[in-house]
Enzyme design. Structure first.
Site, mmCIF file in Angstrom:
data_model
loop_
_atom_site.group_PDB
_atom_site.id
_atom_site.type_symbol
_atom_site.label_atom_id
_atom_site.label_comp_id
_atom_site.label_asym_id
_atom_site.label_seq_id
_atom_site.Cartn_x
_atom_site.Cartn_y
_atom_site.Cartn_z
ATOM 1 N N ALA A 79 -20.439 -1.709 -5.161
ATOM 2 C CA ALA A 79 -20.615 -3.111 -4.769
ATOM 3 C C ALA A 79 -20.984 -3.881 -6.031
ATOM 4 C CB ALA A 79 -21.713 -3.233 -3.717
ATOM 5 N N CYS A 84 -2.679 -14.328 -3.442
ATOM 6 C CA CYS A 84 -2.373 -14.730 -2.061
ATOM 7 C C CYS A 84 -2.601 -16.230 -1.872
ATOM 8 C CB CYS A 84 -3.208 -13.919 -1.074
ATOM 9 S SG CYS A 84 -4.967 -14.123 -1.284
ATOM 10 N N PHE A 102 -11.374 -5.487 -5.711
ATOM 11 C CA PHE A 102 -11.338 -6.350 -4.512
ATOM 12 C C PHE A 102 -10.849 -5.524 -3.312
ATOM 13 C CE2 PHE A 102 -10.141 -8.937 -8.236
ATOM 14 C CZ PHE A 102 -11.165 -9.865 -8.253
ATOM 15 N N ARG A 115 0.845 -1.203 0.000
ATOM 16 C CA ARG A 115 0.000 0.000 0.000
ATOM 17 C C ARG A 115 0.878 1.250 0.000
ATOM 18 N NH1 ARG A 115 -4.223 -3.268 3.135
ATOM 19 N NH2 ARG A 115 -2.967 -3.214 5.004
ATOM 20 N N ASP A 144 -15.897 -4.003 -4.775
ATOM 21 C CA ASP A 144 -15.902 -5.295 -4.070
ATOM 22 C C ASP A 144 -17.312 -5.859 -4.202
ATOM 23 O OD1 ASP A 144 -13.908 -6.509 -1.585
ATOM 24 O OD2 ASP A 144 -15.946 -7.306 -1.742
ATOM 25 N N SER A 145 -17.420 -7.179 -4.306
ATOM 26 C CA SER A 145 -18.756 -7.766 -4.456
ATOM 27 C C SER A 145 -19.530 -7.749 -3.136
ATOM 28 C CB SER A 145 -18.644 -9.201 -4.978
ATOM 29 O OG SER A 145 -17.844 -9.963 -4.111
ATOM 30 N N ASP A 184 -6.353 -7.357 -6.310
ATOM 31 C CA ASP A 184 -5.933 -8.149 -5.140
ATOM 32 C C ASP A 184 -7.047 -9.122 -4.770
ATOM 33 O OD1 ASP A 184 -4.562 -9.072 -2.933
ATOM 34 O OD2 ASP A 184 -5.220 -7.440 -1.631
HETATM 35 N N1 SAH Z 1 -7.219 -5.724 -1.192
HETATM 36 C C1 SAH Z 1 -7.794 -5.955 0.106
HETATM 37 C C2 SAH Z 1 -7.985 -7.405 0.426
HETATM 38 C C3 SAH Z 1 -8.799 -8.174 -0.587
HETATM 39 S S1 SAH Z 1 -9.577 -9.591 0.052
HETATM 40 C C4 SAH Z 1 -6.954 -5.263 1.174
HETATM 41 O O1 SAH Z 1 -5.865 -4.735 0.890
HETATM 42 O O2 SAH Z 1 -7.382 -5.240 2.312
HETATM 43 C C5 SAH Z 1 -10.562 -10.097 -1.271
HETATM 44 C C6 SAH Z 1 -11.839 -9.327 -1.440
HETATM 45 O O3 SAH Z 1 -12.417 -9.756 -2.682
HETATM 46 C C7 SAH Z 1 -12.915 -9.554 -0.401
HETATM 47 O O4 SAH Z 1 -13.264 -8.339 0.195
HETATM 48 C C8 SAH Z 1 -14.107 -10.155 -1.152
HETATM 49 O O5 SAH Z 1 -15.362 -9.657 -0.717
HETATM 50 C C9 SAH Z 1 -13.837 -9.695 -2.562
HETATM 51 N N2 SAH Z 1 -14.388 -10.545 -3.632
HETATM 52 C C10 SAH Z 1 -14.449 -11.889 -3.690
HETATM 53 N N3 SAH Z 1 -14.969 -12.295 -4.879
HETATM 54 C C11 SAH Z 1 -15.230 -11.171 -5.590
HETATM 55 C C12 SAH Z 1 -15.758 -10.919 -6.899
HETATM 56 N N4 SAH Z 1 -16.111 -11.917 -7.707
HETATM 57 N N5 SAH Z 1 -15.880 -9.645 -7.296
HETATM 58 C C13 SAH Z 1 -15.516 -8.617 -6.504
HETATM 59 N N6 SAH Z 1 -15.022 -8.800 -5.271
HETATM 60 C C14 SAH Z 1 -14.866 -10.057 -4.808
#
Ligand code: SAH
Length: 395
Positions: free
Chosen positions: A279, A339, A230, A214, A252-253, A299
């Site tokens: 969302a 990850c 994400f 970050r 984010d979903s 991510d």
């Molecule tokens: N980048 C974040 C961590 C990501 S964790 C940080 O730095 O804190 C992964 C995230 O992806 C979660 O919040 C989850 O809700 C989201 N996610 C999972 N599947 C998804 C999709 N198909 N579309 C969008 N978001 C999604």
């Protein structure tokens, strides 16, 4: 010491002699009694020599090693291990200025010689997560030791293991406070503030492991139109805002994640019109968006949790990155991560490489990223290395 003994099959002591902290169930020859899941056991070689002590568990990883010395696993042991973990974080400079920074991982399982245990620190709250039955049973002793090591630094200890312990263990465990209670403190990462929902949030509530990435992103944000895909708690978005981004869009979903992101933006940049959150499913958003961004962060959650779905996961990474390469503006910068522990650095790079080739664009690797030093990798347990990232310059 009065622990049950486990004897290994001939030649199966090899990995322990190389200090690997796991014993697989197939390596076990016999036990000297009826073992309870989660108890501390002594491990012996086929010829009867002592090898290690560890937590016994039913499953493919049968023993998680706590020590290669014949020692008692009690209050003194927990205190010594936690003190060593804390000393390392002091060495890393993570404890020097709590006003500026008070969020870090204190215990990273095997990386801190405590397999099955994770502890993250958010201001004065420690969130503790057991991944093994043995750590679950030891939770109160560990909490006591944590109080001794951290003193005033810890006011609350929240135990959160409902989703990380094996279902069948039937432990009757409930998440809750082992010390203190509700707190409205926010956590601070490099001068920026975050609301952490350790009770309902994912993992321990925040992705501490992206801290350095970050900060790197902040340096690239000036004047850019940023897409944080994400976004979860909006960590990257908040740093992009401080870095001087022109606009920041967080996606984010999960609508809960979007709520958290909006709260965290408001906490640091109230009424700042540069930020908008959506969302929406990642693939849908990427399909419908235009060529609007010149800084994109991808991510995603772990696409592969097990080796047998590796191929699908690599396809997923390829597809996701392909859209980003196709749509990012010339001169754009892509931060892309995986990850998944089962996806190797080479696998991930190959997936991103295929995606880049598909777009036929000129792409250069600027940085190769990984997890920060408060997520140390035990040299005898290379499996502990899980976070991989690439920063790419796309012309
Ligand atoms: N980048 C974040 C961590 C990501 S964790 C940080 O730095 O804190 C992964 C995230 O992806 C979660 O919040 C989850 O809700 C989201 N996610 C999972 N599947 C998804 C999709 N198909 N579309 C969008 N978001 C999604």
């Amino acid at each position: 010491m009065n622990y049950h003994k486990i004897y290994l099959k001939p030649k199966k002591e090899e990995s322990l002699s190389r200090f690997h902290p796991w014993v697989f169930s197939g390596a076990i020859q016999s036990m000297d009694g009826q073992l309870e899941e989660g108890e501390v056991v002594e491990v012996y070689g086929a010829n009867g020599q002592f090898l290690a002590v560890g937590h016994y568990q039913i499953g493919s990883i049968a023993i998680r090693i706590l020590s290669f010395q014949p020692i008692e696993i009690g209050p003194a042991f927990w205190e010594e291990r936690l003190q060593r973990a804390y000393t390392l974080r002091q060495t890393l400079g993570l404890t020097a200025n709590p006003e500026w920074h008070n969020t870090f991982r204190l215990v990273h399982g095997e990386g801190d010689n405590l397999p099955g245990l994770v502890i993250d620190l958010y201001a004065r709250t420690a969130v503790m997560q057991a991944h093994s039955v043995g750590m679950h049973y030891a939770r109160h002793e560990i909490a006591e030791a944590l109080k001794k090591v951290l003193g005033e630094r810890v006011q609350n200890i929240y135990y959160k293991s409902e989703t990380t312990l094996p279902f069948k263990a039937n432990l009757d465990n409930e998440d809750g406070y082992l010390l203190g209670g509700e707190t409205d403190e926010t956590a601070t990462e490099n001068g920026l503030h975050f609301l952490i929902d350790w009770q309902k949030g994912q993992k321990t509530g925040f992705f501490v492991d992206q801290r350095e990435n970050r900060s790197l992103l902040e340096r690239y944000s000036k004047g850019r139109d940023v897409l944080n895909m994400f976004c979860y708690t909006g960590g990257f978005s908040v740093f992009a805002m401080r870095g001087g981004a022109r606009t920041v869009h967080s996606v984010d979903s999960s609508s809960k994640a979007i709520l958290l992101t909006n709260q965290n933006i408001a906490l640091n940049f109230p009424d700042d019109p540069r930020h908008t959150a959506y969302a929406e499913d990642a693939f849908k958003y990427l399909e419908r968006m235009g060529h609007d961004y010149d800084l994109i962060i991808l991510d995603p959650p772990a696409f592969a949790k097990h080796r047998n779905v590796l191929r699908n996961a690599l396809q997923g990474y390829r597809k996701l990155n392909a859209v980003a390469f196709e749509k990012i503006k010339p001169g754009g910068i892509l931060f892309t991560f995986s990850c998944s522990q089962v996806v190797s650095k080479e696998d991930f790079r190959l997936a991103v490489f295929s995606a880049a080739a598909q777009s036929r664009r000129d792409v250069r690797i600027l940085h190769q990223l990984t997890q920060p030093a408060d997520h140390p990798v035990n040299i005898y347990h290379p499996e502990g290395e899980y976070l991989k990232g690439l920063v790419l310059y796309v012309e």
